[in-house]
Structure formats: structure tokens, C-alpha cells
Design a protein around this motif. Sequence first.
Motif, short mmCIF file in Angstrom:
data_model
loop_
_atom_site.label_atom_id
_atom_site.label_comp_id
_atom_site.label_asym_id
_atom_site.label_seq_id
_atom_site.Cartn_x
_atom_site.Cartn_y
_atom_site.Cartn_z
N MET A 1 0.82 -1.20 0.00
CA MET A 1 0.00 0.00 0.00
C MET A 1 0.86 1.26 0.00
O MET A 1 0.50 2.24 -0.60
CB MET A 1 -0.93 -0.04 1.22
N ASP A 2 2.03 1.21 0.64
CA ASP A 2 2.90 2.37 0.68
C ASP A 2 3.36 2.77 -0.72
O ASP A 2 3.49 3.95 -1.02
CB ASP A 2 4.12 2.11 1.56
N LYS A 3 3.60 1.77 -1.56
CA LYS A 3 4.05 2.05 -2.92
C LYS A 3 2.97 2.79 -3.70
O LYS A 3 3.25 3.73 -4.44
CB LYS A 3 4.40 0.73 -3.61
N ARG A 4 1.73 2.39 -3.50
CA ARG A 4 0.61 3.05 -4.19
C ARG A 4 0.46 4.50 -3.72
O ARG A 4 0.20 5.40 -4.50
CB ARG A 4 -0.67 2.27 -3.94
N ILE A 5 0.61 4.72 -2.43
CA ILE A 5 0.51 6.07 -1.88
C ILE A 5 1.62 6.95 -2.43
O ILE A 5 1.38 8.09 -2.84
CB ILE A 5 0.53 6.04 -0.33
N LYS A 6 2.85 6.43 -2.45
CA LYS A 6 3.97 7.21 -2.98
C LYS A 6 3.75 7.54 -4.45
O LYS A 6 4.04 8.66 -4.89
CB LYS A 6 5.28 6.44 -2.81
N ARG A 7 3.26 6.59 -5.21
CA ARG A 7 2.99 6.81 -6.63
C ARG A 7 1.91 7.88 -6.82
O ARG A 7 2.01 8.74 -7.69
CB ARG A 7 2.58 5.51 -7.30
N THR A 8 0.89 7.84 -5.99
CA THR A 8 -0.18 8.83 -6.07
C THR A 8 0.33 10.20 -5.67
O THR A 8 -0.02 11.21 -6.29
CB THR A 8 -1.36 8.41 -5.17
N VAL A 47 0.35 13.59 -7.91
CA VAL A 47 -0.18 14.90 -7.51
C VAL A 47 0.86 15.99 -7.82
O VAL A 47 0.53 17.02 -8.40
CB VAL A 47 -0.56 14.90 -6.01
N GLU A 48 2.10 15.74 -7.46
CA GLU A 48 3.15 16.73 -7.71
C GLU A 48 3.35 16.94 -9.22
O GLU A 48 3.53 18.07 -9.67
CB GLU A 48 4.47 16.30 -7.06
N SER A 49 3.28 15.88 -9.97
CA SER A 49 3.42 15.98 -11.42
C SER A 49 2.29 16.79 -12.04
O SER A 49 2.51 17.62 -12.93
CB SER A 49 3.46 14.57 -12.03
N LEU A 50 1.07 16.56 -11.56
CA LEU A 50 -0.07 17.33 -12.05
C LEU A 50 0.06 18.80 -11.70
O LEU A 50 -0.27 19.67 -12.52
CB LEU A 50 -1.37 16.77 -11.46
N LYS A 51 0.54 19.10 -10.52
CA LYS A 51 0.73 20.50 -10.12
C LYS A 51 1.75 21.19 -11.03
O LYS A 51 1.55 22.34 -11.43
CB LYS A 51 1.16 20.59 -8.66
N GLU A 52 2.81 20.47 -11.38
CA GLU A 52 3.81 21.03 -12.29
C GLU A 52 3.20 21.28 -13.66
O GLU A 52 3.44 22.32 -14.29
CB GLU A 52 5.00 20.09 -12.42
N GLU A 53 2.41 20.34 -14.14
CA GLU A 53 1.77 20.47 -15.44
C GLU A 53 0.77 21.63 -15.45
O GLU A 53 0.69 22.39 -16.42
CB GLU A 53 1.06 19.16 -15.80
N LYS A 109 -10.93 21.06 -17.49
CA LYS A 109 -11.60 19.79 -17.76
C LYS A 109 -10.75 18.57 -17.44
O LYS A 109 -11.26 17.53 -17.05
CB LYS A 109 -12.01 19.71 -19.25
N SER A 110 -9.45 18.69 -17.60
CA SER A 110 -8.60 17.51 -17.49
C SER A 110 -7.73 17.53 -16.24
O SER A 110 -7.84 16.65 -15.39
CB SER A 110 -7.73 17.42 -18.74
N LEU A 111 -6.88 18.51 -16.13
CA LEU A 111 -5.86 18.49 -15.09
C LEU A 111 -6.43 18.68 -13.69
O LEU A 111 -6.05 17.98 -12.75
CB LEU A 111 -4.79 19.54 -15.39
N LEU A 112 -7.34 19.64 -13.53
CA LEU A 112 -7.91 19.86 -12.20
C LEU A 112 -8.77 18.68 -11.75
O LEU A 112 -8.78 18.33 -10.56
CB LEU A 112 -8.73 21.15 -12.15
N LYS A 113 -9.46 18.07 -12.67
CA LYS A 113 -10.28 16.89 -12.32
C LYS A 113 -9.38 15.74 -11.86
O LYS A 113 -9.67 15.08 -10.86
CB LYS A 113 -11.13 16.48 -13.53
N ALA A 114 -8.29 15.53 -12.59
CA ALA A 114 -7.35 14.46 -12.21
C ALA A 114 -6.72 14.75 -10.85
O ALA A 114 -6.57 13.84 -10.02
CB ALA A 114 -6.27 14.31 -13.28
N LEU A 115 -6.38 16.01 -10.62
CA LEU A 115 -5.80 16.40 -9.33
C LEU A 115 -6.81 16.17 -8.20
O LEU A 115 -6.46 15.65 -7.14
CB LEU A 115 -5.36 17.86 -9.37
N GLU A 116 -8.06 16.52 -8.45
CA GLU A 116 -9.11 16.33 -7.44
C GLU A 116 -9.25 14.85 -7.07
O GLU A 116 -9.34 14.50 -5.89
CB GLU A 116 -10.42 16.87 -7.98
N VAL A 117 -9.23 13.99 -8.06
CA VAL A 117 -9.38 12.55 -7.82
C VAL A 117 -8.20 12.02 -7.01
O VAL A 117 -8.37 11.28 -6.04
CB VAL A 117 -9.51 11.79 -9.16
N LYS A 118 -6.99 12.43 -7.37
CA LYS A 118 -5.81 11.94 -6.66
C LYS A 118 -5.77 12.44 -5.21
O LYS A 118 -5.38 11.71 -4.31
CB LYS A 118 -4.53 12.33 -7.40
#
Length: 86
Positions: free
Chosen positions: A1-8, A12-18, A47-56
Motif C-alpha cells: 500500500m505504501d508504494k501506491r501512496i507514494k505513486r499517487t 499529484v506533484e506531477s499534475l501540479k507542475e503540469e 476539464k482535465s488536469l484539475l479533475k485528475a488532481l481532485e481525484v488523486k
Amino acid sequence: MDKRIKRTQKGVESLKEEIEKHFQKIEEDILEGNLDRGRYHVKEIDKSLLKALEVKIQILGVDDNSLEIYRKRLDELRKEIDKSSY
């Protein structure tokens, strides 16, 4: 589970940069008068980036106010584009 959290968290950081890159593009488009391209970047963020960020952020279950900040900033840029088009 830790690996999944780190990946998520990395996601989130990648989406913020984008999102920041797209904000820069919108600001450049406004300065250059490319309002149609600026509107495209606004849609891309909204439509795309903020929605993905919200989900993560929901998956992580953390208290992150960056989503509200980004939405407020996007609304300001959207108003600036609309004002420049007249």
C-alpha cells in the motif's frame, strides 16, 4: 500500500507542475494576443488536469487547498481573456 501512496503523491506533484506550465502558457497567450489558444489552455486545465488532481487528492485523503487556489487563479485568467477579447 505504501508504494501506491507514494505513486499517487508523485502523481499529484506531477499534475501540479503540469498545471503551472499551462498557467504560464495562458499568461503568455494573453500577452501575445493569442486568446483562442489561451482559451484552449484554460479548458485543458479545467476539464482535465484539475479533475485528475481532485481525484488523486481524494484518493490520498489529505487536506490540500491547492485545488481551490488553482480554480480561483483560473477564473481570474478566464476573466482576463474575456476582457481582452472585447
